[in-house]
Design an enzyme around this catalytic site. Sequence first.
Site, short mmCIF file in Angstrom:
data_model
loop_
_atom_site.label_atom_id
_atom_site.label_comp_id
_atom_site.label_asym_id
_atom_site.label_seq_id
_atom_site.Cartn_x
_atom_site.Cartn_y
_atom_site.Cartn_z
CD GLU A 182 -19.46 21.57 39.19
OE1 GLU A 182 -19.04 20.80 38.30
OE2 GLU A 182 -20.42 22.34 39.04
CE LYS A 219 -21.70 18.25 38.62
NZ LYS A 219 -22.80 18.60 37.71
#
Length: 300
Positions: A182, A219
């Site tokens: 992420e 993400k």
Amino acid sequence: MATDTATHEQQFDRIANGKGFIAALDQSGGSTPKALKLYGVMEDAYSNDEEMFAEIQKMRARIITAPDFNSDKILGAILFEKTMDAAIEGIAVPQYLWEKCGVVPFLKVDKGLEEASDGVQLMKPIPGLDALLTRAVAAGIFGTKMRSVVKEANEVGIKQIVAQQFEIGLQIAKAGLVPIIEPEVDIHSATKSEAEALLKAEIAAQLDALPEGTKVALKLTIPDEAGLYDSLADHASVVRVVALSGGYSTDDACARLSKNTKMIASFSRALTEGLNAGMSDAEYHSALGSNIDKIYRASI
């Protein structure tokens, strides 16, 4: 409750191919007071960290035990370490999620962010990561999540941030877990579109360099250019590309996400928007159910 091979394959198929989204229930030290305040629990309700985490655990337990929190619309849930070690109705939370809700458990493993440098915030060192991963596997966790932040379109910083994510991601994959990588792009960045283009190129290069058979999820902030990350979603090493809400309202995040057909949601604040500790069960379930439905529709 270490996950057996058949269960891991079932969970992998659910995350890779299922319809729905991943709920992010992983607010940690720094973001907890803000999350609790939005939830109607003020700072005078607790006097130390232990009491604060007890309050956030009550919030998470109420969400997880709500009737709409199930496998119909939710594929997975990301937990904070203390939540992994907690129980709901006498059952360990990861086990409860999978066995009672049909929801695949993930664990947030990062320890927060360094100060900004070269337009990014790298992750702080993660001491004891191997021991945490061993505990996570034993607890029945399927994958992990770790967050760093891109503030501006700085090529040097973005190279560093992606390299760090993939280096630790490989360590996590070797432990038998699926890492969610992420590198968030700040939605308020004046160079958000440019940063996203640089980020995409760096991620693609790192994906191409992964050892054969290594699987990761990504993400990412919902991009300004719809479909920007489609080619990443199609990469052989990518299980799924999920989107963070990043401070957008639930409605705005869902509208933006719905234009990106190869991304599904992994929302935190947008999932809990409008929920309040003082609500009756009926009010609470109605508000949460409405959020879940909106996020699900945007994800499919």
